[in-house]
Design a protein around this motif. Structure first.
Motif, short mmCIF file in Angstrom:
data_model
loop_
_atom_site.label_atom_id
_atom_site.label_comp_id
_atom_site.label_asym_id
_atom_site.label_seq_id
_atom_site.Cartn_x
_atom_site.Cartn_y
_atom_site.Cartn_z
N THR A 35 46.88 -22.28 -8.71
CA THR A 35 48.09 -21.78 -8.64
C THR A 35 48.81 -23.04 -7.38
O THR A 35 50.08 -23.02 -7.00
CB THR A 35 48.44 -20.59 -7.73
OG1 THR A 35 47.27 -20.31 -6.81
CG2 THR A 35 48.13 -19.31 -8.73
N ARG A 172 66.87 -26.88 -7.08
CA ARG A 172 66.72 -26.00 -8.07
C ARG A 172 67.05 -24.46 -7.86
O ARG A 172 67.71 -23.84 -8.98
CB ARG A 172 64.92 -25.82 -7.96
CG ARG A 172 64.08 -27.02 -8.27
CD ARG A 172 62.97 -26.83 -7.96
NE ARG A 172 62.59 -27.02 -6.46
CZ ARG A 172 61.24 -26.76 -5.88
NH1 ARG A 172 60.19 -26.60 -6.71
NH2 ARG A 172 61.32 -27.03 -4.44
N ARG A 230 54.92 -16.37 -8.28
CA ARG A 230 54.60 -17.59 -8.93
C ARG A 230 53.06 -17.76 -8.79
O ARG A 230 52.42 -18.83 -9.05
CB ARG A 230 55.16 -18.82 -8.70
CG ARG A 230 56.84 -18.53 -8.85
CD ARG A 230 57.45 -19.99 -9.04
NE ARG A 230 57.45 -20.73 -7.85
CZ ARG A 230 58.05 -21.76 -7.47
NH1 ARG A 230 58.61 -22.29 -8.75
NH2 ARG A 230 57.81 -22.48 -6.58
N ALA A 233 50.76 -15.14 -14.14
CA ALA A 233 51.70 -15.62 -15.09
C ALA A 233 52.39 -14.15 -15.57
O ALA A 233 51.44 -13.21 -15.64
CB ALA A 233 50.89 -16.35 -16.21
N GLU A 246 62.89 -15.06 -21.19
CA GLU A 246 63.49 -16.43 -20.82
C GLU A 246 64.25 -16.28 -19.43
O GLU A 246 64.12 -17.19 -18.69
CB GLU A 246 64.42 -17.06 -21.83
CG GLU A 246 63.50 -17.47 -22.91
CD GLU A 246 64.45 -18.13 -23.94
OE1 GLU A 246 65.70 -18.13 -24.00
OE2 GLU A 246 63.65 -18.50 -25.45
N ASP A 249 61.87 -16.23 -16.68
CA ASP A 249 61.02 -17.67 -16.69
C ASP A 249 62.39 -18.72 -15.74
O ASP A 249 61.86 -19.42 -15.07
CB ASP A 249 60.77 -18.10 -18.03
CG ASP A 249 59.79 -17.74 -18.56
OD1 ASP A 249 58.97 -17.07 -17.97
OD2 ASP A 249 59.57 -17.69 -19.87
N PHE A 250 63.37 -18.49 -16.24
CA PHE A 250 64.41 -19.09 -15.48
C PHE A 250 64.56 -18.99 -13.97
O PHE A 250 64.69 -19.97 -13.28
CB PHE A 250 65.86 -18.54 -16.11
CG PHE A 250 67.07 -19.16 -15.34
CD1 PHE A 250 67.80 -20.21 -15.64
CD2 PHE A 250 67.74 -18.09 -14.45
CE1 PHE A 250 68.87 -20.85 -15.03
CE2 PHE A 250 68.90 -18.76 -13.73
CZ PHE A 250 69.38 -19.88 -13.93
N TRP A 251 64.42 -17.43 -13.41
CA TRP A 251 64.36 -17.39 -12.08
C TRP A 251 62.97 -18.05 -11.59
O TRP A 251 62.92 -18.75 -10.64
CB TRP A 251 64.11 -15.96 -12.06
CG TRP A 251 63.83 -15.62 -10.59
CD1 TRP A 251 62.37 -15.45 -9.93
CD2 TRP A 251 64.69 -15.48 -9.59
NE1 TRP A 251 62.56 -15.26 -8.72
CE2 TRP A 251 63.76 -15.08 -8.29
CE3 TRP A 251 66.13 -15.24 -9.31
CZ2 TRP A 251 64.53 -14.98 -6.93
CZ3 TRP A 251 66.59 -15.26 -8.06
CH2 TRP A 251 65.83 -14.81 -7.03
N LEU A 252 61.86 -17.93 -12.25
CA LEU A 252 60.38 -18.26 -11.71
C LEU A 252 60.61 -19.99 -11.56
O LEU A 252 59.91 -20.65 -10.49
CB LEU A 252 59.22 -18.03 -12.54
CG LEU A 252 59.09 -16.31 -12.58
CD1 LEU A 252 58.27 -16.04 -13.60
CD2 LEU A 252 58.64 -16.04 -11.34
N GLU A 253 61.23 -20.62 -12.43
CA GLU A 253 61.25 -22.10 -12.46
C GLU A 253 62.23 -22.61 -11.32
O GLU A 253 61.82 -23.60 -10.74
CB GLU A 253 62.00 -22.70 -13.81
CG GLU A 253 60.98 -22.56 -14.89
CD GLU A 253 61.59 -22.82 -16.27
OE1 GLU A 253 62.77 -23.34 -16.17
OE2 GLU A 253 60.93 -22.48 -17.26
N ARG A 254 63.23 -21.84 -10.75
CA ARG A 254 64.32 -22.39 -10.21
C ARG A 254 64.09 -21.61 -8.78
O ARG A 254 64.49 -21.96 -7.81
CB ARG A 254 65.62 -22.12 -10.42
CG ARG A 254 65.96 -23.12 -11.61
CD ARG A 254 67.13 -22.36 -12.45
NE ARG A 254 67.49 -23.14 -13.66
CZ ARG A 254 66.60 -23.38 -14.50
NH1 ARG A 254 65.81 -22.77 -14.96
NH2 ARG A 254 67.20 -24.18 -15.60
N ALA A 256 62.62 -21.55 -5.51
CA ALA A 256 61.59 -22.40 -4.82
C ALA A 256 62.15 -22.82 -3.52
O ALA A 256 63.51 -22.66 -3.37
CB ALA A 256 61.15 -23.45 -5.67
#
Length: 258
Positions: A35, A172, A230, A233, A246, A249-254, A256
Motif C-alpha cells: 500500500t 488532485r 486507500r 481495494a 467509477e 474510483d474518481f474519489w480515491l484517485e483524487r 490525497a
C-alpha cells in the motif's frame, strides 16, 4: 459522530504502536509495503517513529513555527537490528503521548492544518498510527482490528484533511467537484456509521445519514475505512460497491494530501 477525548487519543497512540510492534516482530523488514510501494516495512516503521518524535518535539518546545525534521533528537534507532527498532518505536510513542497528555487538548502550537493546537496533534498521531498499522498488517498478512469509534473517526479526519487539501490548492483534490453526484459510506456492523459525500461545482460537503447516492460503499466499518483510506481495494471482496463504481474510483484517485 463526535470526536474522542484527548486522553483517548493519547492512549491510542501507545496502543496502536504496540499493535504495530507486535505485527512487525519477526517479520521481514525488507519486504515491500504493497500500500506504500516506495517503502520497505522497515522504512514504514521509521516513518511512523519519526512522525511521533517530530510531534513530541513540537510539544516539548511548544513550537509556534514548523520544526525541521533534522532538529528532532534521536530521529533514528541506535542500530540496525530489529530489537533496537522496536525499542526506539516504543520509546518515541510513549514520550509523545506523555507530552501531549501533559499539554492538554487546548495548548496553541504550530500545525500544518486548519487547527493549531495540541488536540489536533493527538488525534493526528493516533490516526497516523492506525492507518500505518494497517499497512504493516497487509504487508505481513496478519490480523488487523480497530475499535468502531476509532475507525469512524479515522474516516471523519480524512474527510477533513481532504477538504483542507482542496482549500489549500492541492492539484488532485481540486478536482473533487461535479454537482449532482454523491457517495454513500455505509457500515453494516456499527449503528449510525454512515456518511453522505455530496459534490458541488465548488467542492464537496459531507453529512451523516442514510441516503440514496450515485455510488455506495458498503461493508464492515473497518473495511470501509481501509478502502476510504486507500489501504484496501474496492474489489477486494470484503466490501460492496453499489452504483457508479467509477465515481468511487474518481474519489480515491483524487482524495490525497502531501
Amino acid at each position: 459522530m463526535s470526536r474522542l477525548t484527548h486522553d483517548r487519543y493519547c492512549d491510542e497512540i501507545i496502543a496502536r504502536t504496540d499493535a504495530l510492534r507486535a505485527t512487525i516482530r519477526g517479520a521481514d523488514l525488507t519486504a515491500t509495503v504493497p500500500t506504500c510501494p516506495d517503502w520497505t516495512l522497515r522504512e514504514l516503521v521509521l516513518h511512523v517513529g519519526r512522525a511521533h518524535r517530530w510531534v513530541g518535539e513540537i510539544m516539548r518546545t511548544r513550537a509556534t513555527e514548523a520544526v525541521p525534521f533534522e532538529q528532532v533528537p534521536e530521529s533514528a534507532p541506535g542500530s540496525d537490528d530489529a530489537a533496537a527498532l522496536d525499542a526506539w518505536l516504543e520509546e518515541g510513542a510513549t514520550r509523545t503521548a506523555e507530552a501531549l497528555r501533559a499539554a492538554g487538548p487546548d495548548e496553541k502550537v504550530w500545525s500544518w492544518a486548519w487547527e493549531r493546537g495540541t488536540g489536533f496533534w493527538a488525534r493526528r498521531m493516533a490516526h497516523e498510527t492506525i492507518v500505518h498499522h494497517a499497512d504493516a498488517a497487509l504487508t505481513t498478512g496478519t490480523g488487523y482490528e480497530v475499535a468502531p469509534e476509532l475507525a469512524a473517526d479515522t474516516i471523519e479526519e480524512w474527510l477533513e484533511i481532504v477538504a483542507f487539501a482542496r482549500a489549500a490548492g492541492d492539484e488532485r483534490a481540486a478536482g473533487l467537484t461535479g454537482a449532482g453526484r454523491s457517495i454513500h459510506l455505509h457500515a453494516t456492523d456499527a449503528p449510525d456509521a454512515e456518511w453522505l459525500i455530496e459534490f458541488g461545482e465548488d467542492g464537496f460537503a459531507w453529512s451523516h445519514g442514510h441516503e440514496k447516492a450515485t455510488v455506495a460503499l458498503r461493508g464492515p466499518l473497518t473495511d470501509v475505512m481501509l478502502v476510504f483510506n486507500r489501504r484496501l481495494a474496492p474489489d477486494s471482496g470484503r466490501v460492496e460497491v453499489l452504483g457508479d463504481a467509477e465515481l468511487l474510483d474518481f474519489w480515491l484517485e483524487r482524495a490525497a494530501f502531501g
